[in-house]
Scaffold this motif. Structure first.
Motif, PDB file in Angstrom:
ATOM      1  N   THR A 146       0.829  -1.207   0.000  1.00 18.09           N
ATOM      2  CA  THR A 146       0.000   0.000   0.000  1.00 18.09           C
ATOM      3  C   THR A 146       0.860   1.252   0.000  1.00 18.09           C
ATOM      4  OG1 THR A 146      -1.659  -1.249   1.261  1.00 18.09           O
ATOM      5  CG2 THR A 146      -1.934   1.140   1.145  1.00 18.09           C
ATOM      6  N   ILE A 147       1.924   1.243   0.771  1.00 19.44           N
ATOM      7  CA  ILE A 147       2.844   2.389   0.789  1.00 19.44           C
ATOM      8  C   ILE A 147       3.426   2.609  -0.606  1.00 19.44           C
ATOM      9  CG2 ILE A 147       5.050   3.221   1.697  1.00 19.44           C
ATOM     10  CD1 ILE A 147       4.346   1.728   4.324  1.00 19.44           C
ATOM     11  N   LYS A 148       3.893   1.533  -1.221  1.00 23.99           N
ATOM     12  CA  LYS A 148       4.493   1.653  -2.555  1.00 23.99           C
ATOM     13  C   LYS A 148       3.472   2.124  -3.570  1.00 23.99           C
ATOM     14  CE  LYS A 148       7.381  -0.726  -5.905  1.00 23.99           C
ATOM     15  NZ  LYS A 148       8.262  -1.889  -6.170  1.00 23.99           N
ATOM     16  N   GLU A 149       2.236   1.630  -3.487  1.00 27.33           N
ATOM     17  CA  GLU A 149       1.175   2.051  -4.419  1.00 27.33           C
ATOM     18  C   GLU A 149       0.908   3.554  -4.345  1.00 27.33           C
ATOM     19  OE1 GLU A 149      -2.081  -1.400  -5.272  1.00 27.33           O
ATOM     20  OE2 GLU A 149      -2.231  -0.340  -3.377  1.00 27.33           O
ATOM     21  N   ASN A 150       1.189   4.139  -3.197  1.00 24.99           N
ATOM     22  CA  ASN A 150       0.949   5.565  -3.012  1.00 24.99           C
ATOM     23  C   ASN A 150       2.152   6.412  -3.405  1.00 24.99           C
ATOM     24  OD1 ASN A 150      -1.784   6.463  -1.479  1.00 24.99           O
ATOM     25  ND2 ASN A 150      -1.275   4.332  -1.008  1.00 24.99           N
ATOM     26  N   GLY A 151       3.069   5.820  -4.168  1.00 31.11           N
ATOM     27  CA  GLY A 151       4.190   6.571  -4.716  1.00 31.11           C
ATOM     28  C   GLY A 151       5.298   6.853  -3.730  1.00 31.11           C
ATOM     29  N   ILE A 152       5.339   6.115  -2.622  1.00 31.63           N
ATOM     30  CA  ILE A 152       6.357   6.328  -1.591  1.00 31.63           C
ATOM     31  C   ILE A 152       7.413   5.242  -1.720  1.00 31.63           C
ATOM     32  CG2 ILE A 152       6.804   6.488   0.891  1.00 31.63           C
ATOM     33  CD1 ILE A 152       3.825   7.290   1.218  1.00 31.63           C
ATOM     34  N   ASP A 153       8.642   5.640  -1.940  1.00 33.78           N
ATOM     35  CA  ASP A 153       9.746   4.689  -2.039  1.00 33.78           C
ATOM     36  C   ASP A 153       9.969   4.069  -0.657  1.00 33.78           C
ATOM     37  OD1 ASP A 153      12.072   3.271  -2.474  1.00 33.78           O
ATOM     38  OD2 ASP A 153      13.100   4.894  -3.518  1.00 33.78           O
ATOM     39  N   LEU A 154       9.940   2.756  -0.578  1.00 40.05           N
ATOM     40  CA  LEU A 154      10.092   2.100   0.712  1.00 40.05           C
ATOM     41  C   LEU A 154      11.433   2.419   1.348  1.00 40.05           C
ATOM     42  CD1 LEU A 154       8.484  -1.373  -0.080  1.00 40.05           C
ATOM     43  CD2 LEU A 154       7.522   0.462   1.322  1.00 40.05           C
ATOM     44  N   SER A 155      12.482   2.499   0.549  1.00 37.10           N
ATOM     45  CA  SER A 155      13.795   2.841   1.084  1.00 37.10           C
ATOM     46  C   SER A 155      13.818   4.326   1.434  1.00 37.10           C
ATOM     47  CB  SER A 155      14.877   2.530   0.048  1.00 37.10           C
ATOM     48  OG  SER A 155      16.158   2.855   0.552  1.00 37.10           O
ATOM     49  N   GLY A 156      13.813   4.622   2.717  1.00 33.70           N
ATOM     50  CA  GLY A 156      13.775   6.002   3.182  1.00 33.70           C
ATOM     51  C   GLY A 156      12.394   6.500   3.547  1.00 33.70           C
ATOM     52  N   ALA A 157      11.350   5.669   3.373  1.00 31.70           N
ATOM     53  CA  ALA A 157       9.988   6.081   3.744  1.00 31.70           C
ATOM     54  C   ALA A 157       9.918   6.377   5.237  1.00 31.70           C
ATOM     55  CB  ALA A 157       8.998   4.985   3.387  1.00 31.70           C
ATOM     56  N   THR A 158       9.205   7.438   5.595  1.00 32.54           N
ATOM     57  CA  THR A 158       9.032   7.808   7.000  1.00 32.54           C
ATOM     58  C   THR A 158       7.659   7.346   7.468  1.00 32.54           C
ATOM     59  OG1 THR A 158       8.311  10.008   6.280  1.00 32.54           O
ATOM     60  CG2 THR A 158      10.601   9.768   6.949  1.00 32.54           C
ATOM     61  N   GLU A 221       7.516  14.535  18.091  1.00 25.44           N
ATOM     62  CA  GLU A 221       8.799  14.030  17.617  1.00 25.44           C
ATOM     63  C   GLU A 221       8.605  12.920  16.594  1.00 25.44           C
ATOM     64  OE1 GLU A 221      12.900  11.896  19.316  1.00 25.44           O
ATOM     65  OE2 GLU A 221      11.146  12.150  20.638  1.00 25.44           O
ATOM     66  N   GLY A 222       7.699  11.993  16.887  1.00 24.34           N
ATOM     67  CA  GLY A 222       7.531  10.846  16.017  1.00 24.34           C
ATOM     68  C   GLY A 222       6.839  11.154  14.711  1.00 24.34           C
ATOM     69  N   LEU A 223       5.933  12.131  14.719  1.00 18.22           N
ATOM     70  CA  LEU A 223       5.149  12.397  13.516  1.00 18.22           C
ATOM     71  C   LEU A 223       5.774  13.426  12.583  1.00 18.22           C
ATOM     72  CD1 LEU A 223       3.005  10.937  15.365  1.00 18.22           C
ATOM     73  CD2 LEU A 223       1.307  12.209  14.082  1.00 18.22           C
ATOM     74  N   ASP A 224       6.803  14.094  13.000  1.00 19.48           N
ATOM     75  CA  ASP A 224       7.411  15.146  12.193  1.00 19.48           C
ATOM     76  C   ASP A 224       7.818  14.620  10.815  1.00 19.48           C
ATOM     77  OD1 ASP A 224       8.552  17.720  11.630  1.00 19.48           O
ATOM     78  OD2 ASP A 224      10.531  16.847  12.027  1.00 19.48           O
ATOM     79  N   ASN A 225       7.211  15.193   9.769  1.00 23.65           N
ATOM     80  CA  ASN A 225       7.510  14.863   8.368  1.00 23.65           C
ATOM     81  C   ASN A 225       7.164  13.423   7.995  1.00 23.65           C
ATOM     82  OD1 ASN A 225       8.401  15.905   5.839  1.00 23.65           O
ATOM     83  ND2 ASN A 225      10.300  14.730   6.037  1.00 23.65           N
ATOM     84  N   ALA A 226       6.309  12.758   8.762  1.00 24.18           N
ATOM     85  CA  ALA A 226       5.946  11.377   8.445  1.00 24.18           C
ATOM     86  C   ALA A 226       5.089  11.324   7.183  1.00 24.18           C
ATOM     87  CB  ALA A 226       5.205  10.745   9.608  1.00 24.18           C
ATOM     88  N   GLN A 227       5.459  10.437   6.272  1.00 22.00           N
ATOM     89  CA  GLN A 227       4.670  10.222   5.070  1.00 22.00           C
ATOM     90  C   GLN A 227       3.491   9.288   5.324  1.00 22.00           C
ATOM     91  OE1 GLN A 227       8.452   8.978   3.179  1.00 22.00           O
ATOM     92  NE2 GLN A 227       7.658  10.008   1.355  1.00 22.00           N
ATOM     93  N   VAL A 228       3.641   8.462   6.360  1.00 19.21           N
ATOM     94  CA  VAL A 228       2.618   7.479   6.718  1.00 19.21           C
ATOM     95  C   VAL A 228       2.391   7.540   8.222  1.00 19.21           C
ATOM     96  CG1 VAL A 228       1.992   5.032   6.736  1.00 19.21           C
ATOM     97  CG2 VAL A 228       3.396   5.950   4.859  1.00 19.21           C
ATOM     98  N   VAL A 229       1.135   7.611   8.629  1.00 19.67           N
ATOM     99  CA  VAL A 229       0.766   7.440  10.033  1.00 19.67           C
ATOM    100  C   VAL A 229      -0.017   6.137  10.129  1.00 19.67           C
ATOM    101  CG1 VAL A 229      -0.548   8.355  11.983  1.00 19.67           C
ATOM    102  CG2 VAL A 229       0.739   9.910  10.508  1.00 19.67           C
ATOM    103  N   TYR A 230       0.410   5.270  11.027  1.00 17.85           N
ATOM    104  CA  TYR A 230      -0.145   3.919  11.116  1.00 17.85           C
ATOM    105  C   TYR A 230      -0.827   3.756  12.471  1.00 17.85           C
ATOM    106  CZ  TYR A 230      -0.280  -1.126  10.068  1.00 17.85           C
ATOM    107  OH  TYR A 230      -0.691  -2.405   9.783  1.00 17.85           O
ATOM    108  N   GLY A 231      -2.115   3.425  12.447  1.00 16.01           N
ATOM    109  CA  GLY A 231      -2.868   3.214  13.679  1.00 16.01           C
ATOM    110  C   GLY A 231      -3.226   1.758  13.897  1.00 16.01           C
ATOM    111  N   ASP A 232      -3.569   1.435  15.124  1.00 16.61           N
ATOM    112  CA  ASP A 232      -3.945   0.072  15.500  1.00 16.61           C
ATOM    113  C   ASP A 232      -4.781   0.171  16.770  1.00 16.61           C
ATOM    114  OD1 ASP A 232      -4.120  -2.665  15.719  1.00 16.61           O
ATOM    115  OD2 ASP A 232      -1.980  -3.015  16.021  1.00 16.61           O
ATOM    116  N   MET A 233      -5.558  -0.855  17.052  1.00 15.08           N
ATOM    117  CA  MET A 233      -6.244  -0.903  18.336  1.00 15.08           C
ATOM    118  C   MET A 233      -5.222  -1.022  19.454  1.00 15.08           C
ATOM    119  SD  MET A 233      -9.775  -3.061  17.946  1.00 15.08           S
ATOM    120  CE  MET A 233     -10.108  -2.756  19.676  1.00 15.08           C
ATOM    121  N   TRP A 234      -5.553  -0.479  20.593  1.00 11.19           N
ATOM    122  CA  TRP A 234      -4.614  -0.462  21.712  1.00 11.19           C
ATOM    123  C   TRP A 234      -4.602  -1.766  22.492  1.00 11.19           C
ATOM    124  CZ3 TRP A 234      -7.190   4.716  23.378  1.00 11.19           C
ATOM    125  CH2 TRP A 234      -6.805   5.735  22.489  1.00 11.19           C
TER     126      TRP A 234
END
Length: 325
Positions: A146-158, A221-234
């Protein structure tokens, strides 16, 4: 066909695969998706039989294995949890040897990875981890696609994962990040950080040179410039423990519009492995409204890719079955 063949091999964790093997599985899954959209079905698994052993509830994973197998001409057989008495009425070793004589590949969802490993040791056919408490490799293959489909290069993806830092999805994400060169940020409350031994093993000298891991309890700190934010149930919904107590430290980690703005980007995508508690339409959320992991406005917003992920489970599982069988 994979340059680094994994024919005949099992997939228990993503540590079982090399960077090249993961990349080729993703590339093949993208091809399979295009073929399905064009209604092209090579049916390379015709006359094969796939055993699906789900010892705990499953929606996306079980359906993905069933549809992927059927698309390729295989026959999937789903076992009810009570049909296989692993270790109670019959030894794991004996059941594994029987299943291996009947099926060409076996998917197993279990609480403990050790059971899946034991079946893989004796079945003699590929065994795929369809989720355990410790790992969820087929989920993360779909995430990478899914990340790759969205035009984000996996190498270096944030990628910023927000939630429990010791869950099965985050462990598999860490393994993928170390293999693929991802800049992974784990935004997690104090006391839920991943085990130091796991971090050392995955992000040691053998990691991809672009890989990076930050573990922080500060969303900014963690979200700064993130290309992907990933959520999950706690928490697991079937935990049987005090949900209020288990989620007490997570109340400030709900993925909200404000949190998404912390990335400083307008093209950040949202991933979620599902299920997500983002409104009061589930009995769980109505009973535990404080445990909602994502704001409804974010989940229903234009950047959500959770349902692409869910579909991509089918395509990556299809690629996995074809490569290993």
């Amino acid at each position: 066909m994979l340059n680094e063949s994994i024919k005949g091999r099992s997939l228990i964790t993503l540590e079982d695969l090399s960077t090249g093997q993961i990349q080729e599985l993703i590339n093949d899954a993208i091809l399979r998706k295009q073929m399905k959209r064009n209604r092209v079905f090579p049916r390379k698994l015709q006359n094969y039989n796939i055993g699906l052993v789900f010892l705990r509830p499953s929606c996306r994973t079980r359906a993905s294995f069933m549809v992927a197998a059927t698309d390729e001409g295989a026959h999937p057989h789903v076992f009810a949890a009570e049909e296989l008495r692993f270790g109670s009425g019959e030894s794991v070793k004996d059941i594994a040897r029987v299943l291996g004589r009947l099926f060409d590949g076996i998917a197993i969802r279990s609480h403990e990875t050790t059971l899946i490993e034991e079946v893989a040791a004796y079945a003699g056919v590929p065994v795929w981890n369809a989720m355990s408490n410790q790992h969820h490799p087929t989920q993360v293959l779909a995430d990478l696609m899914t990340i790759k489909e969205n035009g984000i290069d996996l190498s270096g993806a944030t990628v910023a994962y927000v939630g429990h830092g010791r869950g099965n999805v985050v462990v598999s994400l860490m393994a993928a990040a170390a293999k693929m060169g991802i800049d992974l940020r784990l935004v997690t409350p104090p006391g839920t950080e991943p085990e130091p031994e796991l971090v050392s093993r995955l992000f040691g000298p053998a990691k991809h040179p672009m890989s990076r891991l930050i573990v922080t309890d500060e969303p900014e700190e963690g979200l700064d410039n993130a290309q992907v934010v990933y959520g999950d149930m706690w928490v697991y919904m079937d935990t049987g423990e005090d949900i209020a107590a288990l989620t007490d430290g997570f109340r400030n980690y709900r993925i909200t519009r404000h949190m998404m703005r912390m990335t400083g980007r307008n093209d950040t995508i949202l991933l979620h492995c599902l299920p997500s508690q983002h409104n009061l339409e589930t009995a769980f959320a109505r009973a535990h409204p404080y445990a909602m992991d994502t704001e409804d406005a974010v989940f229903e917003g234009p950047r959500n890719r959770a349902f692409d992920q869910a579909e991509n489970r089918m395509h990556t599982i299809k690629a996995l079955m074809l490569a290993t069988i």
